[in-house]
Design an enzyme around this catalytic site. Structure first.
Site, PDB file in Angstrom:
ATOM      1  N   LYS A 282       0.498  -1.374   0.324  1.00  0.00           N
ATOM      2  CA  LYS A 282       0.270  -0.079  -0.159  1.00  0.00           C
ATOM      3  C   LYS A 282       0.696   0.890   0.046  1.00  0.00           C
ATOM      4  CE  LYS A 282      -1.102   1.549   3.605  1.00  0.00           C
ATOM      5  NZ  LYS A 282      -1.204   3.389   4.229  1.00  0.00           N
ATOM      6  N   ASN A 283       1.494   1.157   0.905  1.00  0.00           N
ATOM      7  CA  ASN A 283       2.645   2.226   1.336  1.00  0.00           C
ATOM      8  C   ASN A 283       3.473   2.756  -0.080  1.00  0.00           C
ATOM      9  OD1 ASN A 283       1.335   2.759   3.528  1.00  0.00           O
ATOM     10  ND2 ASN A 283       3.278   2.145   4.647  1.00  0.00           N
TER      11      ASN A 283
ATOM     12  N   ARG B 285      -2.613   9.244   4.782  1.00  0.00           N
ATOM     13  CA  ARG B 285      -1.556  10.105   4.809  1.00  0.00           C
ATOM     14  C   ARG B 285      -0.983  10.631   3.941  1.00  0.00           C
ATOM     15  NH1 ARG B 285      -0.007  12.695   8.803  1.00  0.00           N
ATOM     16  NH2 ARG B 285       2.768  14.031   8.139  1.00  0.00           N
TER      17      ARG B 285
ATOM     18  N   CYS C 218      -3.598   8.059   9.912  1.00  0.00           N
ATOM     19  CA  CYS C 218      -4.236   7.579  11.418  1.00  0.00           C
ATOM     20  C   CYS C 218      -3.705   8.311  12.142  1.00  0.00           C
ATOM     21  CB  CYS C 218      -3.048   6.013  11.668  1.00  0.00           C
ATOM     22  SG  CYS C 218      -3.960   4.355  10.799  1.00  0.00           S
TER      23      CYS C 218
ATOM     24  N   ARG D  82       2.492  14.147  13.806  1.00  0.00           N
ATOM     25  CA  ARG D  82       2.918  13.814  12.467  1.00  0.00           C
ATOM     26  C   ARG D  82       3.119  14.921  11.382  1.00  0.00           C
ATOM     27  NH1 ARG D  82       0.116   8.373  10.029  1.00  0.00           N
ATOM     28  NH2 ARG D  82       2.152   7.862   9.202  1.00  0.00           N
ATOM     29  N   PRO D  83       4.114  15.527  12.271  1.00  0.00           N
ATOM     30  CA  PRO D  83       4.072  16.961  11.367  1.00  0.00           C
ATOM     31  C   PRO D  83       4.611  16.660   9.677  1.00  0.00           C
ATOM     32  CG  PRO D  83       5.545  16.581  13.220  1.00  0.00           C
ATOM     33  CD  PRO D  83       5.046  15.066  12.449  1.00  0.00           C
ATOM     34  N   ILE D  84       5.172  18.192   9.458  1.00  0.00           N
ATOM     35  CA  ILE D  84       5.082  17.595   8.142  1.00  0.00           C
ATOM     36  C   ILE D  84       6.442  18.810   7.487  1.00  0.00           C
ATOM     37  CG2 ILE D  84       2.889  16.767   6.825  1.00  0.00           C
ATOM     38  CD1 ILE D  84       2.377  19.688   6.124  1.00  0.00           C
ATOM     39  N   ASP D  85       7.309  18.738   8.728  1.00  0.00           N
ATOM     40  CA  ASP D  85       8.062  20.174   8.500  1.00  0.00           C
ATOM     41  C   ASP D  85       9.471  19.444   7.557  1.00  0.00           C
ATOM     42  OD1 ASP D  85       8.583  18.467  10.799  1.00  0.00           O
ATOM     43  OD2 ASP D  85       9.924  20.054  10.734  1.00  0.00           O
ATOM     44  N   GLN D  86       9.891  18.609   7.292  1.00  0.00           N
ATOM     45  CA  GLN D  86      10.580  17.808   6.660  1.00  0.00           C
ATOM     46  C   GLN D  86      10.366  17.686   5.046  1.00  0.00           C
ATOM     47  OE1 GLN D  86      13.861  17.983   7.724  1.00  0.00           O
ATOM     48  NE2 GLN D  86      13.025  18.336   9.090  1.00  0.00           N
TER      49      GLN D  86
ATOM     50  N   ASP E  77       4.934  -0.105  12.161  1.00  0.00           N
ATOM     51  CA  ASP E  77       3.848  -0.927  11.636  1.00  0.00           C
ATOM     52  C   ASP E  77       3.609  -1.887  11.742  1.00  0.00           C
ATOM     53  OD1 ASP E  77       2.919   1.267   9.885  1.00  0.00           O
ATOM     54  OD2 ASP E  77       3.818   1.204   8.119  1.00  0.00           O
TER      55      ASP E  77
ATOM     56  N   ILE F 190       9.029   5.871  16.970  1.00  0.00           N
ATOM     57  CA  ILE F 190       8.870   6.891  15.725  1.00  0.00           C
ATOM     58  C   ILE F 190       7.332   7.384  15.762  1.00  0.00           C
ATOM     59  CG2 ILE F 190       8.299   6.248  13.200  1.00  0.00           C
ATOM     60  CD1 ILE F 190      10.938   5.233  13.754  1.00  0.00           C
TER      61      ILE F 190
ATOM     62  N   ARG G   2      -8.558   0.373   5.127  1.00  0.00           N
ATOM     63  CA  ARG G   2      -7.710   0.950   4.424  1.00  0.00           C
ATOM     64  C   ARG G   2      -6.582   0.424   4.035  1.00  0.00           C
ATOM     65  NH1 ARG G   2      -6.307   5.698   8.447  1.00  0.00           N
ATOM     66  NH2 ARG G   2      -4.663   5.788   6.718  1.00  0.00           N
TER      67      ARG G   2
HETATM   68  C1  UD1 Z   1       4.638   6.300   6.902  1.00  0.00           C
HETATM   69  C2  UD1 Z   1       3.917   5.333   6.068  1.00  0.00           C
HETATM   70  C3  UD1 Z   1       3.663   4.905   7.829  1.00  0.00           C
HETATM   71  C4  UD1 Z   1       4.617   4.132   8.413  1.00  0.00           C
HETATM   72  C5  UD1 Z   1       6.027   5.633   8.754  1.00  0.00           C
HETATM   73  C6  UD1 Z   1       6.876   5.327   9.318  1.00  0.00           C
HETATM   74  C7  UD1 Z   1       2.740   5.603   4.295  1.00  0.00           C
HETATM   75  C8  UD1 Z   1       1.767   6.255   3.565  1.00  0.00           C
HETATM   76  N1  UD1 Z   1       2.868   5.769   5.557  1.00  0.00           N
HETATM   77  O1  UD1 Z   1       4.671   7.291   7.224  1.00  0.00           O
HETATM   78  O2  UD1 Z   1       2.531   3.721   7.308  1.00  0.00           O
HETATM   79  O3  UD1 Z   1       4.790   4.271   9.607  1.00  0.00           O
HETATM   80  O4  UD1 Z   1       6.403   5.817   7.603  1.00  0.00           O
HETATM   81  O5  UD1 Z   1       7.310   3.669   8.445  1.00  0.00           O
HETATM   82  O6  UD1 Z   1       4.219   5.438   4.040  1.00  0.00           O
HETATM   83  N2  UD1 Z   1       8.796  13.543  11.064  1.00  0.00           N
HETATM   84  C9  UD1 Z   1       8.848  14.707  11.057  1.00  0.00           C
HETATM   85  N3  UD1 Z   1       8.700  15.936  10.216  1.00  0.00           N
HETATM   86  C10 UD1 Z   1       8.576  15.443   8.560  1.00  0.00           C
HETATM   87  C11 UD1 Z   1       7.675  13.571   8.861  1.00  0.00           C
HETATM   88  C12 UD1 Z   1       8.065  12.889   9.786  1.00  0.00           C
HETATM   89  O7  UD1 Z   1       9.257  15.193  12.010  1.00  0.00           O
HETATM   90  O8  UD1 Z   1       8.110  15.862   8.064  1.00  0.00           O
HETATM   91  C13 UD1 Z   1       8.633  12.568  12.100  1.00  0.00           C
HETATM   92  C14 UD1 Z   1       7.222  11.806  12.355  1.00  0.00           C
HETATM   93  O9  UD1 Z   1       6.470  12.135  13.378  1.00  0.00           O
HETATM   94  C15 UD1 Z   1       7.779  10.200  12.321  1.00  0.00           C
HETATM   95  C16 UD1 Z   1       8.947  10.221  11.763  1.00  0.00           C
HETATM   96  O10 UD1 Z   1       9.775  11.526  11.536  1.00  0.00           O
HETATM   97  O11 UD1 Z   1       8.564  10.771  14.329  1.00  0.00           O
HETATM   98  C17 UD1 Z   1       8.823   9.371  10.413  1.00  0.00           C
HETATM   99  O12 UD1 Z   1       7.699   9.016  10.285  1.00  0.00           O
HETATM  100  P1  UD1 Z   1       7.657   9.379   8.563  1.00  0.00           P
HETATM  101  O13 UD1 Z   1       8.856   8.493   8.117  1.00  0.00           O
HETATM  102  O14 UD1 Z   1       7.350  10.567   7.847  1.00  0.00           O
HETATM  103  O15 UD1 Z   1       6.446   8.431   8.693  1.00  0.00           O
HETATM  104  P2  UD1 Z   1       5.261   8.639   7.082  1.00  0.00           P
HETATM  105  O16 UD1 Z   1       5.442   9.275   5.469  1.00  0.00           O
HETATM  106  O17 UD1 Z   1       4.235   9.981   7.745  1.00  0.00           O
END
Ligand code: UD1
Length: 430
Positions: A22-23, A93, A117, A122-126, A305, A327, A397
């Site tokens: 899926k991912n 997501r 979920c 789950r920030p998106i700053d990166q 996961d 994580i 999902r």
């Molecule tokens: C993806 C997977 C999810 C899996 C996760 C970790 C998808 C759709 N989802 O989620 O199933 O659990 O990888 O393997 O593929 N973080 C930041 N800033 C950011 C982005 C992430 O601080 O901009 C942090 C998150 O809070 C978390 C860590 O980085 O602590 C890892 O997150 P990330 O690998 O980005 O997870 P997703 O891509 O959301």
């Protein structure tokens, strides 16, 4: 509302075929709109998140033709909007992959802020940092992320945290940027590699995916391809733990055993027998499951996961186990449900201390999120008596025909929509 009703106690036996990841598929479908030629994606899992993404891709004008349950043709040549505000998109997501894909192709994108979920903030700053480094402006307004660039220019980006989503998103946008991009401290998950392979098959120039450093040389345009999604490591792992927890014997087929090594290692530690083949693994359970310690980490570490699935198994393994979640900060919500089934688990911060019990007992519970939901199904399969699980929409999902695959392994599980159907099931299975 759909629920699962499950009678526990039957060891799972037989063979199960794993679907596409899926991912990986979510990002691959977003990549598919980066050309005006037709892209064919096969081994696509037929799950809710994928179908929502396909609808939103159609919603911005792309032509989406489902060839069969597991294959789709997408033509992005007719896209007329870079704004994705489809009602359901917030629920998944990976809606954020449309940002990278549209930004790369049209230098502009507006996408409703992602949900997914509820397992942490789950920030998106990166992601934002990456887009900005490529020369885009990014603002968040009225629940939308808006990003725009004169033109994208390659850059050297150091990720502050290892993020699967940000790595893939930057890779998507940078594929069509001018010049070279280097992503340092990149995520190494199998689906990062799969998305890079898919983009390369469309004419992109991406090297190093699967290592800490990914190098992308931007190209003028991308072209058509036909691409088969890798098998789902997490679906496979879920069935492996289901086999272990029920003292079963299951051949998990259509997998890449290398991607499952962290999971296999833990199953061996707790006493299971594993047989590895080219594209399958057999898990043979035991009555005497043992305790262990596990900490979730980015790949090749033990996947977050797969955290609820191992915790459920350890809840019925002899001794005291420790599960540390490194994580996401809110990934133990299922513990309250498990406690209602008789599990003995204490959560302190990001650690769960699990004292194994002889057996769980059936109860009325709810799935708090996707992976925890699947783990609670495993718990119910091991439990004495009947369990009903609410909110299975979460499970749908990400798991294709979960109840069907489990039934084929001998599980007593049915999807029901009313109390009457639950009673009918109970009468039928006794
Ligand atoms: C993806 C997977 C999810 C899996 C996760 C970790 C998808 C759709 N989802 O989620 O199933 O659990 O990888 O393997 O593929 N973080 C930041 N800033 C950011 C982005 C992430 O601080 O901009 C942090 C998150 O809070 C978390 C860590 O980085 O602590 C890892 O997150 P990330 O690998 O980005 O997870 P997703 O891509 O959301």
């Amino acid at each position: 509302m759909e629920q699962y009703v499950i009678k526990g106690g039957t060891p799972l036996k037989g063979e199960v075929e794993i679907s596409g990841a899926k991912n990986a598929a979510l990002a691959i479908l977003a990549a598919a709109i980066m050309t005006d030629e037709t892209v064919t994606v096969t081994n696509l899992p037929d799950v809710r998140d994928i179908n929502v993404l396909l609808q939103s891709i159609e919603g911005i004008g792309a032509i989406v033709k489902r060839e069969s349950r597991n294959s789709v043709k997408i033509n992005g040549g007719t896209i007329r909007s870079v704004t994705v505000d489809y009602e359901y998109i917030k629920k998944i997501r990976a809606s954020y992959y449309l940002l990278g894909a549209l930004l790369g192709r049209f230098n502009e994108a507006e996408v409703a802020l992602p949900g997914g979920c509820d397992i942490g903030t789950r920030p998106i700053d990166q992601h934002i940092k990456g887009f900005k480094a490529l020369g885009a402006e990014v603002v968040i307004e009225h629940g939308m992320i808006k990003t725009k660039a004169e033109h994208l220019v390659g850059s050297h980006i150091y990720m502050d945290v290892v993020s699967v989503g940000a790595t893939i998103n930057i890779m998507l946008a940078a594929a069509l940027a001018e010049g070279s991009t280097i992503i340092e401290n990149a995520a190494k998950e199998p689906h990062v590699v799969d998305v890079a392979n898919m983009l390369n098959s469309m004419g992109a120039n991406i090297k190093g995916a699967g290592t800490d450093v990914i190098r992308i040389k931007g190209v003028e345009k991308l072209h058509k391809t036909e691409y088969s999604v890798i098998p789902d490591q997490i679906e496979a792992g879920t069935f492996m733990f289901a086999a272990a927890a029920t003292n079963g014997n299951v051949l998990v087929k259509n997998v890449i055993p290398k991607h499952l090594e962290a999971i296999t290692a833990k199953l061996l530690e707790i006493g299971c027998t594993i047989e590895e083949y080219d594209d399958a693994v057999r898990v043979i359970g035991t009555r005497d499951l043992r305790s262990t310690q596990v900490k979730t980490l980015p790949y090749p570490g033990y996947p977050t996961d797969m955290q609820p699935q191992i915790a459920v198994t350890l809840a019925i393994s002899k001794g005291t186990s420790i599960v540390t979640e490194s994580i996401f900060e809110n990934r133990f919500k299922y513990v309250a449900e498990l406690a209602r089934m008789g599990a003995n688990i204490k959560v302190e911060g990001n650690t769960a201390i699990i004292d194994g019990v002889e057996q769980l007992t059936g109860a009325e519970i709810s799935a708090p999120d996707l992976r925890a939901g699947a783990a609670l199904v495993i718990a119910a399969l091991t439990a004495k008596g009947f369990t009903t699980i609410d909110d299975i929409v979460y499970i749908q999902r990400g798991y294709e025909n979960f109840e069907g695959k489990l039934t084929s392994l001998g599980a007593c599980i049915e999807k029901v929509t009313s109390e009457k159907e639950i009673q009918k099931f109970k009468l039928k299975v006794g």
